[in-house]
Design an enzyme around this catalytic site. Structure first.
Site, PDB file in Angstrom:
ATOM      1  N   ASP A  30      -2.206   1.254  -8.253  1.00  0.00           N
ATOM      2  CA  ASP A  30      -1.927  -0.310  -8.338  1.00  0.00           C
ATOM      3  C   ASP A  30      -0.575  -0.376  -9.218  1.00  0.00           C
ATOM      4  O   ASP A  30      -0.247   0.534  -9.831  1.00  0.00           O
ATOM      5  CB  ASP A  30      -3.161  -1.154  -8.882  1.00  0.00           C
ATOM      6  CG  ASP A  30      -2.948  -2.502  -8.593  1.00  0.00           C
ATOM      7  OD1 ASP A  30      -2.124  -3.046  -8.036  1.00  0.00           O
ATOM      8  OD2 ASP A  30      -3.900  -3.396  -9.078  1.00  0.00           O
ATOM      9  N   GLU A  88       4.950  -1.422  -8.228  1.00  0.00           N
ATOM     10  CA  GLU A  88       6.407  -1.836  -7.724  1.00  0.00           C
ATOM     11  C   GLU A  88       7.611  -1.456  -8.217  1.00  0.00           C
ATOM     12  O   GLU A  88       8.627  -1.119  -7.623  1.00  0.00           O
ATOM     13  CB  GLU A  88       6.058  -3.296  -7.517  1.00  0.00           C
ATOM     14  CG  GLU A  88       5.210  -3.981  -6.401  1.00  0.00           C
ATOM     15  CD  GLU A  88       3.818  -3.878  -7.149  1.00  0.00           C
ATOM     16  OE1 GLU A  88       2.898  -3.518  -6.135  1.00  0.00           O
ATOM     17  OE2 GLU A  88       3.384  -3.718  -8.442  1.00  0.00           O
ATOM     18  N   ASP A 108      -2.866  -9.320  -3.576  1.00  0.00           N
ATOM     19  CA  ASP A 108      -3.638 -10.193  -4.458  1.00  0.00           C
ATOM     20  C   ASP A 108      -3.622 -11.496  -3.554  1.00  0.00           C
ATOM     21  O   ASP A 108      -2.961 -12.478  -3.745  1.00  0.00           O
ATOM     22  CB  ASP A 108      -3.145 -10.399  -5.765  1.00  0.00           C
ATOM     23  CG  ASP A 108      -3.337  -9.253  -6.487  1.00  0.00           C
ATOM     24  OD1 ASP A 108      -4.082  -8.456  -6.218  1.00  0.00           O
ATOM     25  OD2 ASP A 108      -2.508  -9.370  -7.625  1.00  0.00           O
TER      26      ASP A 108
END
Length: 978
Positions: free
Chosen positions: A541, A544, A617
């Site tokens: 996770d 980015e 999300d």
């Protein structure tokens, strides 16, 4: 700005969940990004000038050089704006007809980033040996088959044609602009005598006045009349220093013969991309590709999200073409439709070279094959990963995990995987268990594995900056952490761990070290994860990367990576490298590699080779449920077939109706996971009241019965690149009525058509049938008729009902025995649903292997074809044949079948697995006999009804053959005599 404190970050992100709502001021619009603003201004000037506009770039014909094999040519490119600046152009034609176009600055002050393709491609593509470029006075061209590439000299324009008809045009609108490197200008000064004021003394008379002299800019017609954020750019409280100055790339790419386009994920929007430019655009900003951690993203927006794949399909009833722009920097894409028959796009990237692949098609399947030839096919995942995954932030202890597992078993609900979010780790130091709440991680994992299940735990890319954290200490000692803009020391930002640093996976020195961390046995050379087992897989996770106190919740663009490249050059590639290395680490943590499962939030072109992704999300709303389907379809088009959206939504507390509908959506996603935010109420399916609990139980069981369909579909996509979920334009490319459809889709080549319900209170819906064929309701066997020009039908869709159909001509293999987890199904028998088409025939297939190892690459698998065909007018013959035998020139999972033997080890391990039931839909009448060929009469039942070859609608005729005692690994035939 002042650094955020950890307390402040956590209070914002945890204690005040309302603060998580997406805030537009946290993320740039095009008007706030200097290079995008410049690119759009260029487009506006061209539009104002209309036919008077002319691109300043031209090809220097005298510099053309054609390689000996004649499939590659290079040439110089000139710009009338800057006669002294040199550019180089190269075009090459690959063996499969893909055309690669590269343009770079030559002998510039600095080097442009040119390594994006190297990270995305599986290998350097092979050049055609049969194609030759021919240079003329005005252009150079190459013709192959029905395709032709023409490069016009002045102005420079590149066109791909088919049958003389333009398919893709580069720089047809004259928007090509490669901002060259330059030295920062020093303002000129001028000295003048100041007229002394009456009160001034003589000593002041010689005062010098510095004045900036602004000469008229002769290039303003093209570049604009100001240095718009060339050397420095501010956003909110951050300043982005730009030591290299302006280096953006603008290129217009037009599709004169194609009115619909798909791709460029990830965006929360329709599958067929709405307009962002021209008259009455749907969105006023371009589509943005800039991997970003966007909390509670909007359900309809061109905003960037977690991943970026710069690949696009342009489609019409005549053909499909595609482009892949190997660009790792932030990119904005404007879309305009001049009519319903043509499309213009404008790509504006912050840095990098032009490295564009033109994929000629002409069918969607061809485009998937051509793109897979460049970036690879999706991975064949472990079989268990196609089951149900149960997750939340966070299961609070090892006892909590055991209790959740116990409740699933008490309710007889299937589940394959339990997940742990960030709270399992001591102070968010990944790999290190919180000993208070998880004192026995190995025993906990073994308890889960005892029932055939797995664990997945999160490992994020930020490392807590403390010497008592081995992962950070070793990374720091090895000097493999991302550097600040100075290039010295280690970049420090804030994330879940507090003060953190990030591994630079562009540095080859990090690779073997990172892989070593996942070893479950002790090492003499470094720290390893001995408190883990091989039944634990990984969730990547925040890659980015997400940086809580960084610009746009990410890393500063002027940070430095390996090789001296700035983060701006590689931002969109960054997350892929993290999941790539993690996947390899899990794969090779044992002496005999096993298939890893790694879920990633951030991705780039080529990420499909390493595992699964999810849509991030999302919110527990009907709108997010619906757009999740569209996003999963878009990701599949761009190669990322192993995709899903969180069931129930990450944020919020969905009502029971919504949760039931979301499970119906989820079981028809390739990746099926329920997940929830730490502040949501517990919503495991066993907590629902009746009748909702029973509905969800049936829904999950349906997913498990269809695992043979899903695994067979994944085998196909791992070979061909054709996505697991197939929109209508992929299945029926010549049907314009299906081009905009994105709320119903097919599952692989199975013939299953599904339309999940995503609206509150629905009791019925419409389904589009694109052909003159019979479609059977999966549950009731009701026969619906399509039409030659397409037809909408109305069907019942109460809360317990899922609009699911079997296309006539399909054979669907399922396993109907309820089990607690998928590995327990290995020896279960099969049911075959034979859905006859209007001609009385059907076909299907099933692929099986051990689901965890790589022995299938050595020929250890079972791959069977099922065929039903009419024999004369009075019988139907249903048979099973070996799809692999006698096909040594072909490949399964990328490996030639030369080593395949029907009696292989895996086939022997399932040799007693039988077909326990056959259901035949649409027979024209009651059978006189049903026999295994060469055997006696079978036990069967028949219910009269509508025949597939007739014209009526209603309940189809149903023949049920009970336990024909034929085995799945063998050849056999069942003859139905009418």
């Amino acid at each position: 700005m002042q650094p955020w404190t950890l307390l402040g970050v956590l209070s914002l992100l945890i204690a005040v969940p309302d603060a998580l709502a997406v805030k537009s001021h946290d993320f740039k619009t095009c008007s706030q990004a200097g290079f995008c603003r410049r690119g759009r201004a260029l487009s506006a000037r061209a539009a104002d000038a209309k036919s008077a506009w002319k691109s300043p770039y031209s090809l220097d014909a005298s510099s053309i050089a054609i390689t000996p094999n004649k499939a590659v040519f290079t040439a110089g490119v000139k710009s009338t704006l800057y006669p002294d600046i040199k550019f180089g152009l190269e075009l090459r034609v690959h063996e499969d007809g893909v055309v690669r176009v590269r343009m770079d600055e030559v002998d510039g002050l600095r080097k442009r980033y040119d390594e994006a393709a190297a990270w995305a491609l599986i290998a350097e593509p092979r050049i055609s040996q049969d194609i030759a470029w021919t240079a003329g006075k005005k252009d150079i061209r190459a013709k192959y088959g029905n395709n032709e590439v023409v490069v016009a000299f002045e102005p420079l324009k590149i066109t791909l044609l088919r049958g003389g008809k333009e398919q893709v045009v580069l720089n047809g609108q004259g928007l090509l602009h490669m901002e060259h490197f330059r030295a920062k200008a020093v303002a000129e000064t001028k000295t003048e005598e100041a007229d002394p004021a009456p009160e001034q003394g003589a000593e002041d008379a010689e005062e010098q006045v510095v004045m900036e002299v602004k000469e008229p800019n002769p290039r303003a017609w093209f570049e604009g009349d100001s240095e718009d954020d060339w050397w420095e750019e501010r956003f909110s409280t951050w300043t982005d220093t730009k030591p290299k100055g302006p280096e953006s790339l603008s290129i217009d790419i037009s599709f004169p013969s194609h009115g619909t386009i798909y791709g460029i994920p990830q965006h929360a929007t329709r599958l067929a991309l709405p307009t962002t430019a021209g008259d009455a655009p749907t969105f006023t900003d371009p589509y943005r590709l800039y991997n970003a951690d966007v909390f509670e993203y909007l359900a309809s927006s061109p905003m960037s999200l977690y991943g970026s794949i710069p690949v696009l399909h342009a489609h019409s009833a005549d053909s499909t073409v595609g482009i892949f722009h190997a660009m790792g920097s932030e990119t904005w894409i404007d879309v305009a439709h001049a009519s319903n028959k043509s499309t213009q796009t404008h790509w504006i990237s912050e840095s990098g070279i032009l490295d564009l692949f033109l994929m000629p098609g002409p069918t969607p399947a061809d485009i998937f094959a051509q793109y897979a030839g460049l970036t690879g096919t999706p991975v064949l995942p472990p079989h268990w990963s196609l089951g149900y995954h149960q997750c939340r932030w966070n299961y609070i202890s090892s006892d909590d995990v055991r209790t959740v597992q116990k409740r699933f078993d008490e309710e007889d609900m299937p589940v394959d995987v339990f997940w742990l979010d960030i709270e399992y780790a001591e102070d968010h130091k990944y790999f290190m268990w919180d000993q208070k709440n998880f004192p026995d991680p190995v025993d906990m994992t073994n308890d889960v594995a005892a029932l055939g299940r797995k664990m997945v735990v999160i490992v994020d890319p930020h490392l807590k900056r403390t010497d008592n954290y081995p992962a950070f200490k070793e990374a720091s000692d090895r000097k493999v952490l991302v550097k600040p803009p100075s290039g010295e020391g280690e970049y420090e930002g804030w994330c879940w761990s507090g003060s953190s640093s990030w591994i630079d996976f562009f540095d080859p020195n990090s690779w073997d070290w990172w892989m070593s961390l996942f070893k479950t046995t002790a090492s003499k050379t470094g720290w390893t994860w001995t408190s883990s087992t091989t039944d634990i897989h990984i969730w990547n996770d925040m890659n980015e990367p997400s940086v809580f106190n960084g610009p746009e919740i990410s890393m500063p663009r002027d940070n430095i990576h390996y090789g001296g490249w700035e983060h701006r050059d590689v931002h969109n590639i960054n997350g892929m490298l993290f999941s790539n290395l993690t996947s390899k680490a899990v794969q090779h943590r044992t002496d005999q590699p096993t298939r890893p499962f790694v879920l990633t939030r951030s991705f780039f072109a080529g990420s499909q080779r390493f595992g699964a992704m999810w849509t991030g999300d999302n919110l527990g709303t009907w709108e997010h449920m619906a757009v999740g389907i569209q996003m999963v379809l878009a990701n599949g088009i761009a190669g990322m077939s192993f995709a899903g959206s969180d069931v129930g939504g990450f944020f919020g507390n969905p009502e029971p109706e919504m949760l039931v509908r979301w499970y119906q959506v989820g079981i028809f996603n390739p990746f099926l996971r329920a997940h929830a935010h730490i502040d949501t109420k517990r919503r495991e399916p066993f907590l629902l009241e009746q009748p909702y609990k029973g509905m969800v139980k049936d829904i999950l069981r349906l997913r498990y019965t269809m695992l043979p369909v899903w695994y067979t579909a994944f085998r196909e996509t791992s070979v061909t690149g054709v996505p697991v979920l197939r929109p209508h334009y992929v299945m029926f490319p010549k049907d314009p009525k299906g081009f905009d459809l994105d709320d119903q889709y097919f599952i692989g080549a199975s013939g299953l058509l599904v339309k999940p319900i995503t609206t509150k209170g629905a009791t019925e819906t419409t389904v589009y049938l694109p052909e003159d064929e019979v479609y059977y309701d999966y549950f009731t066997h009701h026969a619906h008729r399509g039409a030659a020009k397409g037809k909408e039908i109305s069907v019942q869709a109460a809360l317990h009902q899922i609009p699911l159909f079997v296309r006539g001509g399909s054979i669907v293999p399922t396993r109907e025995r309820p089990r607690r987890s998928s590995p327990l199904m290995k020896q279960d028998p099969f049911t075959l649903r034979v859905a006859l088409n209007t001609k009385g025939s059907a076909k299907g297939e099933v692929y099986l292997d051990d689901g965890v190892s790589y022995k299938h690459e050595e020929g250890q698998f079972v791959w069977r074809a099922f065929t039903a065909e009419a024999v004369g007018k009075k019988s139907v013959r249903l048979s099973s044949t070996d799809l692999a035998a006698g096909r040594p020139g072909e490949a399964v999972d990328g490996v030639a079948l030369t080593g395949y033997k029907a009696a292989n080890g895996f086939a022997e391990s399932v040799r007693d697995v039988r077909v326990e039931k056959v259901v035949v839909l649409g027979l024209s009448g009651k059978p006189a006999s049903v026999k295994v060929e060469g055997g006696g009469e079978l036990v069967w039942e028949y219910t009269a009804g509508v025949a597939a070859g007739g014209k009526g609608e209603g309940a189809a005729s149903v023949l049920t053959i009970k336990d024909p005692k034929v085995r799945i690994v063998e050849g056999w035939a069942i003859v139905i005599q009418l």
